[in-house]
Design a protein around this motif. Structure first.
Motif, PDB file in Angstrom:
ATOM      1  N   ARG A  82       0.830  -1.211   0.000  1.00 42.40           N
ATOM      2  CA  ARG A  82       0.000   0.000   0.000  1.00 42.40           C
ATOM      3  C   ARG A  82       0.857   1.251   0.000  1.00 42.40           C
ATOM      4  NH1 ARG A  82      -3.884  -0.883   5.003  1.00 42.40           N
ATOM      5  NH2 ARG A  82      -4.214   1.354   4.593  1.00 42.40           N
ATOM      6  N   GLU A  83       1.955   1.224   0.763  1.00 45.02           N
ATOM      7  CA  GLU A  83       2.855   2.381   0.802  1.00 45.02           C
ATOM      8  C   GLU A  83       3.458   2.643  -0.570  1.00 45.02           C
ATOM      9  OE1 GLU A  83       6.891   3.855   3.146  1.00 45.02           O
ATOM     10  OE2 GLU A  83       6.408   1.734   2.962  1.00 45.02           O
ATOM     11  N   GLN A  84       3.924   1.566  -1.221  1.00 46.17           N
ATOM     12  CA  GLN A  84       4.531   1.734  -2.538  1.00 46.17           C
ATOM     13  C   GLN A  84       3.530   2.283  -3.547  1.00 46.17           C
ATOM     14  OE1 GLN A  84       7.719   1.428  -3.243  1.00 46.17           O
ATOM     15  NE2 GLN A  84       8.158   0.849  -1.109  1.00 46.17           N
ATOM     16  N   GLU A  85       2.297   1.772  -3.497  1.00 46.73           N
ATOM     17  CA  GLU A  85       1.276   2.272  -4.419  1.00 46.73           C
ATOM     18  C   GLU A  85       0.973   3.750  -4.152  1.00 46.73           C
ATOM     19  OE1 GLU A  85      -2.040  -0.253  -3.893  1.00 46.73           O
ATOM     20  OE2 GLU A  85      -1.176  -1.969  -4.981  1.00 46.73           O
ATOM     21  N   ALA A  86       0.884   4.120  -2.858  1.00 46.59           N
ATOM     22  CA  ALA A  86       0.585   5.514  -2.524  1.00 46.59           C
ATOM     23  C   ALA A  86       1.722   6.437  -2.937  1.00 46.59           C
ATOM     24  CB  ALA A  86       0.323   5.637  -1.021  1.00 46.59           C
ATOM     25  N   LEU A  87       2.979   6.004  -2.704  1.00 46.67           N
ATOM     26  CA  LEU A  87       4.126   6.834  -3.092  1.00 46.67           C
ATOM     27  C   LEU A  87       4.199   7.001  -4.605  1.00 46.67           C
ATOM     28  CD1 LEU A  87       6.863   5.491  -0.637  1.00 46.67           C
ATOM     29  CD2 LEU A  87       5.688   7.695  -0.547  1.00 46.67           C
ATOM     30  N   ALA A  88       3.919   5.923  -5.316  1.00 45.13           N
ATOM     31  CA  ALA A  88       3.957   6.006  -6.774  1.00 45.13           C
ATOM     32  C   ALA A  88       2.874   6.953  -7.286  1.00 45.13           C
ATOM     33  CB  ALA A  88       3.780   4.604  -7.379  1.00 45.13           C
ATOM     34  N   GLU A  89       1.681   6.865  -6.728  1.00 41.58           N
ATOM     35  CA  GLU A  89       0.603   7.758  -7.146  1.00 41.58           C
ATOM     36  C   GLU A  89       0.902   9.204  -6.773  1.00 41.58           C
ATOM     37  OE1 GLU A  89      -3.040   8.791  -8.906  1.00 41.58           O
ATOM     38  OE2 GLU A  89      -1.743   7.023  -9.021  1.00 41.58           O
ATOM     39  N   ALA A  90       1.480   9.420  -5.580  1.00 44.85           N
ATOM     40  CA  ALA A  90       1.829  10.780  -5.170  1.00 44.85           C
ATOM     41  C   ALA A  90       2.877  11.374  -6.097  1.00 44.85           C
ATOM     42  CB  ALA A  90       2.332  10.775  -3.727  1.00 44.85           C
ATOM     43  N   ALA A  91       3.867  10.570  -6.471  1.00 45.90           N
ATOM     44  CA  ALA A  91       4.905  11.072  -7.376  1.00 45.90           C
ATOM     45  C   ALA A  91       4.310  11.417  -8.737  1.00 45.90           C
ATOM     46  CB  ALA A  91       5.999  10.021  -7.525  1.00 45.90           C
ATOM     47  N   ARG A  92       3.381  10.572  -9.196  1.00 45.94           N
ATOM     48  CA  ARG A  92       2.748  10.870 -10.491  1.00 45.94           C
ATOM     49  C   ARG A  92       1.968  12.184 -10.433  1.00 45.94           C
ATOM     50  NH1 ARG A  92      -1.846  10.678 -13.012  1.00 45.94           N
ATOM     51  NH2 ARG A  92      -2.971  10.035 -11.133  1.00 45.94           N
ATOM     52  N   LEU A  93       1.197  12.348  -9.363  1.00 48.32           N
ATOM     53  CA  LEU A  93       0.412  13.574  -9.232  1.00 48.32           C
ATOM     54  C   LEU A  93       1.312  14.795  -9.084  1.00 48.32           C
ATOM     55  CD1 LEU A  93      -2.483  12.390  -6.893  1.00 48.32           C
ATOM     56  CD2 LEU A  93      -2.618  12.953  -9.323  1.00 48.32           C
ATOM     57  N   GLU A  94       2.403  14.638  -8.380  1.00 52.35           N
ATOM     58  CA  GLU A  94       3.332  15.761  -8.209  1.00 52.35           C
ATOM     59  C   GLU A  94       3.906  16.197  -9.548  1.00 52.35           C
ATOM     60  OE1 GLU A  94       7.229  16.946  -5.481  1.00 52.35           O
ATOM     61  OE2 GLU A  94       6.454  14.892  -5.501  1.00 52.35           O
ATOM     62  N   ARG A  95       4.290  15.246 -10.369  1.00 56.18           N
ATOM     63  CA  ARG A  95       4.813  15.591 -11.694  1.00 56.18           C
ATOM     64  C   ARG A  95       3.730  16.244 -12.544  1.00 56.18           C
ATOM     65  NH1 ARG A  95       7.020  10.431 -11.152  1.00 56.18           N
ATOM     66  NH2 ARG A  95       5.406   9.588 -12.533  1.00 56.18           N
ATOM     67  N   GLU A  96       2.529  15.713 -12.473  1.00 57.68           N
ATOM     68  CA  GLU A  96       1.439  16.279 -13.272  1.00 57.68           C
ATOM     69  C   GLU A  96       1.137  17.714 -12.852  1.00 57.68           C
ATOM     70  OE1 GLU A  96      -3.307  15.365 -14.163  1.00 57.68           O
ATOM     71  OE2 GLU A  96      -2.061  13.872 -13.124  1.00 57.68           O
ATOM     72  N   LEU A  97       1.060  17.955 -11.542  1.00 58.30           N
ATOM     73  CA  LEU A  97       0.782  19.312 -11.060  1.00 58.30           C
ATOM     74  C   LEU A  97       1.912  20.263 -11.403  1.00 58.30           C
ATOM     75  CD1 LEU A  97      -0.775  18.494  -7.566  1.00 58.30           C
ATOM     76  CD2 LEU A  97      -1.952  19.258  -9.629  1.00 58.30           C
ATOM     77  N   ALA A  98       3.153  19.776 -11.317  1.00 60.34           N
ATOM     78  CA  ALA A  98       4.299  20.635 -11.651  1.00 60.34           C
ATOM     79  C   ALA A  98       4.254  21.038 -13.111  1.00 60.34           C
ATOM     80  CB  ALA A  98       5.594  19.912 -11.335  1.00 60.34           C
ATOM     81  N   GLU A  99       3.894  20.071 -13.977  1.00 61.56           N
ATOM     82  CA  GLU A  99       3.804  20.408 -15.394  1.00 61.56           C
ATOM     83  C   GLU A  99       2.690  21.418 -15.658  1.00 61.56           C
ATOM     84  OE1 GLU A  99       3.268  16.736 -17.333  1.00 61.56           O
ATOM     85  OE2 GLU A  99       5.338  16.026 -17.021  1.00 61.56           O
ATOM     86  N   LEU A 100       1.535  21.203 -14.994  1.00 63.71           N
ATOM     87  CA  LEU A 100       0.413  22.116 -15.203  1.00 63.71           C
ATOM     88  C   LEU A 100       0.737  23.519 -14.668  1.00 63.71           C
ATOM     89  CD1 LEU A 100      -2.582  19.792 -14.295  1.00 63.71           C
ATOM     90  CD2 LEU A 100      -1.884  20.560 -16.571  1.00 63.71           C
ATOM     91  N   GLU A 101       1.322  23.585 -13.479  1.00 70.62           N
ATOM     92  CA  GLU A 101       1.668  24.886 -12.921  1.00 70.62           C
ATOM     93  C   GLU A 101       2.720  25.583 -13.772  1.00 70.62           C
ATOM     94  OE1 GLU A 101       2.891  24.079  -8.975  1.00 70.62           O
ATOM     95  OE2 GLU A 101       0.837  23.780  -8.209  1.00 70.62           O
ATOM     96  N   GLY A 102       3.661  24.878 -14.267  1.00 72.40           N
ATOM     97  CA  GLY A 102       4.693  25.483 -15.122  1.00 72.40           C
ATOM     98  C   GLY A 102       4.103  25.996 -16.417  1.00 72.40           C
TER      99      GLY A 102
END
Length: 206
Positions: A166-186
């Motif tokens: 569960r931790e690995q799945e949550a970390l992977a999803e958080a990293a994906r969302l972080e990259r997506e938000l960074a791209e959108l904000e940029g």
């Protein structure tokens, strides 16, 4: 043509044909190989003598000679068959004797074992039974406790593995969302800066 008719009307030929009918019909499979060989040899000899044009005496002689040869050949075959049957009968008798001996030995062992158990049972006291009952129950209780500890350890291991997954799945999803938000904000920041620059450039100079 006359010779052929003479052969068919010869008394010996008629007797040979009658013997053939008897041998193949009445004798059947129960007849010995010696009898069958003699009859067949006699018929072959008589037929050969008749075909060769012999008279009644010659045909009879040929028939007797053929019968003798056939009887010898049939006798040898019958002797081999009798020997084979004797060997099979001896083998069956031997196998039956071995089986009976084995059953007798097994029965004797079972009876001896039962007698030993009875004799030993007379020497066992009730105190020994009670003591062994207590020891058996204690051993079973210890076994149950160990099995419980083992099951608990297995359950903890499985729980930890599930939590790690569960931790690995949550970390992977958080990293994906972080990259997506960074791209959108940029992307929004760049568009805002370009629009501001264009508005400044298009402003009329006073």
């Amino acid at each position: 043509m006359k010779r052929k008719n003479a052969i068919l009307t010869t008394p010996v030929a008629i007797l040979a044909l009658a013997a053939l009918v008897f041998n193949t019909g009445c004798a059947g499979p129960a007849a010995s190989k010696t009898v069958k060989g003699g009859a067949m040899g006699g018929m072959v000899g008589a037929a050969g003598g008749a075909i060769a044009g012999e008279d009644a005496a010659g045909i009879a002689t040929a028939g007797l000679a053929g019968a003798a040869v056939g009887a010898v050949i049939g006798g040898v075959a019958q002797a081999r068959e009798n020997k084979r049957q004797d060997n099979l009968a001896q083998q069956r008798a031997y196998n039956q004797a071995i089986a009976m001996q084995k059953r007798a030995q097994e029965k004797e062992k079972a009876e001896l074992k039962e007698e030993l158990e009875i004799a030993e049972g007379f020497r066992i006291t009730q105190e020994e039974i009670d003591e062994m009952t207590t020891r058996a129950e204690a051993a079973e209780a210890e076994l149950a406790q160990l099995q419980k500890r083992r099951d608990a350890a297995i359950e903890r291991k499985r729980t930890l593995e599930e939590l790690e997954e569960r931790e690995q799945e949550a970390l992977a999803e958080a990293a994906r969302l972080e990259r997506e938000l960074a791209e959108l904000e940029g992307g929004e920041s760049t568009a805002y800066n370009e629009t501001t620059t264009e508005e400044i450039d298009n402003t009329p100079q006073l």
